[in-house]
Scaffold this motif. Sequence first.
Motif, PDB file in Angstrom:
ATOM      1  N   SER A   1     -36.726 -10.916 -23.934  1.00  0.00           N
ATOM      2  CA  SER A   1     -37.739  -9.859 -23.954  1.00  0.00           C
ATOM      3  C   SER A   1     -39.067 -10.333 -24.517  1.00  0.00           C
ATOM      4  CB  SER A   1     -37.232  -8.664 -24.772  1.00  0.00           C
ATOM      5  OG  SER A   1     -36.867  -9.072 -26.082  1.00  0.00           O
ATOM      6  N   SER A   2     -39.113 -11.533 -25.091  1.00  0.00           N
ATOM      7  CA  SER A   2     -40.349 -12.005 -25.734  1.00  0.00           C
ATOM      8  C   SER A   2     -41.554 -12.049 -24.791  1.00  0.00           C
ATOM      9  CB  SER A   2     -40.123 -13.384 -26.350  1.00  0.00           C
ATOM     10  OG  SER A   2     -39.095 -13.358 -27.314  1.00  0.00           O
ATOM     11  N   PRO A   3     -41.410 -12.527 -23.556  1.00  0.00           N
ATOM     12  CA  PRO A   3     -42.594 -12.599 -22.686  1.00  0.00           C
ATOM     13  C   PRO A   3     -43.261 -11.253 -22.434  1.00  0.00           C
ATOM     14  CG  PRO A   3     -40.869 -14.024 -21.844  1.00  0.00           C
ATOM     15  CD  PRO A   3     -40.242 -13.208 -22.943  1.00  0.00           C
ATOM     16  N   ALA A   4     -42.486 -10.163 -22.477  1.00  0.00           N
ATOM     17  CA  ALA A   4     -43.092  -8.849 -22.267  1.00  0.00           C
ATOM     18  C   ALA A   4     -44.071  -8.505 -23.377  1.00  0.00           C
ATOM     19  CB  ALA A   4     -42.008  -7.772 -22.175  1.00  0.00           C
ATOM     20  N   ALA A   5     -43.858  -9.104 -24.549  1.00  0.00           N
ATOM     21  CA  ALA A   5     -44.779  -8.880 -25.671  1.00  0.00           C
ATOM     22  C   ALA A   5     -46.030  -9.728 -25.551  1.00  0.00           C
ATOM     23  CB  ALA A   5     -44.074  -9.196 -26.989  1.00  0.00           C
ATOM     24  N   GLU A   6     -46.042 -10.660 -24.600  1.00  0.00           N
ATOM     25  CA  GLU A   6     -47.173 -11.567 -24.440  1.00  0.00           C
ATOM     26  C   GLU A   6     -48.073 -11.193 -23.264  1.00  0.00           C
ATOM     27  OE1 GLU A   6     -47.833 -13.673 -26.634  1.00  0.00           O
ATOM     28  OE2 GLU A   6     -45.960 -13.925 -27.734  1.00  0.00           O
ATOM     29  N   VAL A   7     -47.810 -10.038 -22.645  1.00  0.00           N
ATOM     30  CA  VAL A   7     -48.689  -9.582 -21.570  1.00  0.00           C
ATOM     31  C   VAL A   7     -50.074  -9.323 -22.155  1.00  0.00           C
ATOM     32  CG1 VAL A   7     -49.117  -7.754 -19.882  1.00  0.00           C
ATOM     33  CG2 VAL A   7     -46.782  -8.574 -20.273  1.00  0.00           C
ATOM     34  N   PRO A   8     -51.122  -9.885 -21.582  1.00  0.00           N
ATOM     35  CA  PRO A   8     -52.466  -9.709 -22.138  1.00  0.00           C
ATOM     36  C   PRO A   8     -52.874  -8.241 -22.183  1.00  0.00           C
ATOM     37  CG  PRO A   8     -52.449 -11.440 -20.473  1.00  0.00           C
ATOM     38  CD  PRO A   8     -51.129 -10.754 -20.384  1.00  0.00           C
ATOM     39  N   GLU A   9     -53.690  -7.895 -23.157  1.00  0.00           N
ATOM     40  CA  GLU A   9     -54.201  -6.544 -23.236  1.00  0.00           C
ATOM     41  C   GLU A   9     -54.973  -6.230 -21.952  1.00  0.00           C
ATOM     42  OE1 GLU A   9     -56.940  -3.792 -26.233  1.00  0.00           O
ATOM     43  OE2 GLU A   9     -56.401  -5.863 -26.764  1.00  0.00           O
ATOM     44  N   GLY A  10     -54.626  -5.129 -21.355  1.00  0.00           N
ATOM     45  CA  GLY A  10     -55.249  -4.768 -20.093  1.00  0.00           C
ATOM     46  C   GLY A  10     -54.442  -5.185 -18.883  1.00  0.00           C
ATOM     47  N   GLY A  11     -53.323  -5.905 -19.118  1.00  0.00           N
ATOM     48  CA  GLY A  11     -52.439  -6.294 -18.031  1.00  0.00           C
ATOM     49  C   GLY A  11     -52.604  -7.742 -17.621  1.00  0.00           C
ATOM     50  N   GLY A  12     -51.824  -8.148 -16.651  1.00  0.00           N
ATOM     51  CA  GLY A  12     -51.835  -9.522 -16.191  1.00  0.00           C
ATOM     52  C   GLY A  12     -50.541 -10.227 -16.512  1.00  0.00           C
ATOM     53  N   GLU A  13     -50.479 -11.499 -16.207  1.00  0.00           N
ATOM     54  CA  GLU A  13     -49.272 -12.282 -16.409  1.00  0.00           C
ATOM     55  C   GLU A  13     -49.251 -12.879 -17.818  1.00  0.00           C
ATOM     56  OE1 GLU A  13     -46.655 -12.852 -14.196  1.00  0.00           O
ATOM     57  OE2 GLU A  13     -47.641 -11.193 -13.153  1.00  0.00           O
ATOM     58  N   PRO A  14     -48.100 -12.836 -18.491  1.00  0.00           N
ATOM     59  CA  PRO A  14     -48.005 -13.483 -19.790  1.00  0.00           C
ATOM     60  C   PRO A  14     -48.012 -14.998 -19.644  1.00  0.00           C
ATOM     61  CG  PRO A  14     -45.853 -12.702 -19.112  1.00  0.00           C
ATOM     62  CD  PRO A  14     -46.842 -12.200 -18.088  1.00  0.00           C
ATOM     63  N   ARG A  15     -48.422 -15.652 -20.696  1.00  0.00           N
ATOM     64  CA  ARG A  15     -48.450 -17.108 -20.684  1.00  0.00           C
ATOM     65  C   ARG A  15     -47.044 -17.700 -20.769  1.00  0.00           C
ATOM     66  NH1 ARG A  15     -52.275 -20.845 -24.650  1.00  0.00           N
ATOM     67  NH2 ARG A  15     -51.071 -22.771 -24.506  1.00  0.00           N
ATOM     68  N   THR A  16     -46.089 -16.903 -21.231  1.00  0.00           N
ATOM     69  CA  THR A  16     -44.743 -17.410 -21.494  1.00  0.00           C
ATOM     70  C   THR A  16     -43.717 -16.803 -20.553  1.00  0.00           C
ATOM     71  OG1 THR A  16     -44.152 -15.685 -23.087  1.00  0.00           O
ATOM     72  CG2 THR A  16     -45.373 -17.595 -23.928  1.00  0.00           C
ATOM     73  N   GLY A  17     -42.547 -17.431 -20.513  1.00  0.00           N
ATOM     74  CA  GLY A  17     -41.412 -16.923 -19.758  1.00  0.00           C
ATOM     75  C   GLY A  17     -40.120 -17.335 -20.454  1.00  0.00           C
ATOM     76  N   ALA A  18     -39.017 -16.730 -20.066  1.00  0.00           N
ATOM     77  CA  ALA A  18     -37.714 -17.067 -20.625  1.00  0.00           C
ATOM     78  C   ALA A  18     -36.912 -17.869 -19.614  1.00  0.00           C
ATOM     79  CB  ALA A  18     -36.947 -15.806 -21.014  1.00  0.00           C
ATOM     80  N   LEU A  19     -36.229 -18.897 -20.080  1.00  0.00           N
ATOM     81  CA  LEU A  19     -35.350 -19.699 -19.233  1.00  0.00           C
ATOM     82  C   LEU A  19     -33.987 -19.013 -19.205  1.00  0.00           C
ATOM     83  CD1 LEU A  19     -36.300 -23.305 -20.441  1.00  0.00           C
ATOM     84  CD2 LEU A  19     -37.376 -21.884 -18.670  1.00  0.00           C
ATOM     85  N   LEU A  20     -33.729 -18.257 -18.148  1.00  0.00           N
ATOM     86  CA  LEU A  20     -32.581 -17.361 -18.113  1.00  0.00           C
ATOM     87  C   LEU A  20     -31.254 -18.066 -17.894  1.00  0.00           C
ATOM     88  CD1 LEU A  20     -34.097 -14.312 -16.199  1.00  0.00           C
ATOM     89  CD2 LEU A  20     -33.873 -14.666 -18.665  1.00  0.00           C
ATOM     90  N   GLU A  21     -31.277 -19.391 -17.732  1.00  0.00           N
ATOM     91  CA  GLU A  21     -30.019 -20.147 -17.659  1.00  0.00           C
ATOM     92  C   GLU A  21     -29.675 -20.792 -18.997  1.00  0.00           C
ATOM     93  OE1 GLU A  21     -29.438 -22.622 -14.223  1.00  0.00           O
ATOM     94  OE2 GLU A  21     -30.820 -21.422 -13.012  1.00  0.00           O
ATOM     95  N   THR A  22     -30.349 -20.352 -20.070  1.00  0.00           N
ATOM     96  CA  THR A  22     -30.093 -20.910 -21.401  1.00  0.00           C
ATOM     97  C   THR A  22     -29.652 -19.838 -22.396  1.00  0.00           C
ATOM     98  OG1 THR A  22     -32.365 -20.587 -22.230  1.00  0.00           O
ATOM     99  CG2 THR A  22     -31.908 -22.621 -20.986  1.00  0.00           C
TER     100      THR A  22
END
Length: 364
Positions: free
Chosen positions: A253-274
């Motif tokens: 869930s961490s990348p959802a907290a990194e969505v820029p203010e005003g929207g857009g893509e976060p700089r981070t992502g989760a490796l879902l196979e780990t």
Amino acid sequence: MTRTSSTTRPARAGVLAVAALALAGCSLIGGSDGAAAPGKGGAAQPAAELTVVTHDSFSLSEDLLAQFEDDNGLDVTFVAPGDAGALVNQLILTKDSPLGDVVYGIDNSFAARAVDAGVLEPYRTDALPVGAERYAVDDAGALTPVDMGDVCVNVDHQWFSDAGVPEPVTLEDLTEPEYKDLLVVTNPATSSPGLAFLLATVGAFGEDGWQQYWEQLRDNGVKVVEGWSDAYYVDFSGSEGAGPRPLVLSYASSPAAEVPEGGGEPRTGALLETCFRQVEYAGVIAGTQNQAAAHKFIDFLLSPEAQGDIPGQMYMYPVDGRTELPEAWAAHAPLAEKPFTVAPEDISAHREDWIATWTETVIG
């Protein structure tokens, strides 16, 4: 999701630091504050007291908690002795003189230990959502699942794009030379995400292979720190851009907290196979003289209102699959399709040995 500096989830770091202080043995802010509750015929009755023992980053909206107090004529006090491990340790140490009436925040890495120690008494709630029974850890119903989430390696997309290096995908990838000195994780002896990641490697490589995997990570320059905050905000390059390492142990869930203010893509992502699936539970503390109120609090945690509040407050998924999630979660906080798991009884039987072996292997 301890969740002080060692396990606090993203987007909650500052808020939960305050919450930890507020919960450490104090009455609910905005609650009934000991005020009398209406009785029969309009007569005022003193509010009954309920003590909730929880990890130190428990957080639900104050208005919601205050409504629970008002609806049930209760004066709720929170006691927060530490993370999930400290929580269970304190319940065991104070078994003959319980800290409170009901506990929330025991996770599946410590659940079997709490059940085996006899610090909980059974309660089978009718409020358990359909499908949540799959998270049960015992037949007696000593622990009720409340929320869950995945502990995963997170990646700084921008760092890898700028460096022209392909992002890793699997646990095995993290041992490859191109990822040398890029990963920071937390110590499983001091951090619940750290323990969850250790368990992920046990689930992935088995009793005979996980130690060798950690030898490979060690030789590939993995950095180990004591707590989540240091890993995420000091060593990781992807959140506040402060650190040199573009791979960090955190939550799906961490990348959802990194969505820029005003929207857009976060700089981070989760490796879902780990990922390792972490489940958090509530239970009635054995010896309480306030069973009815403890039952009400567990039912409250499973109510649509509380389940809907959990994602925004604690960055975990509610166990009620019907709950509407924040919009950003669909795109940026998906759960792993096949998280690694280890049976609670195996964790209980081997946890200390696994941690000791890990420490000797990785720390020396």
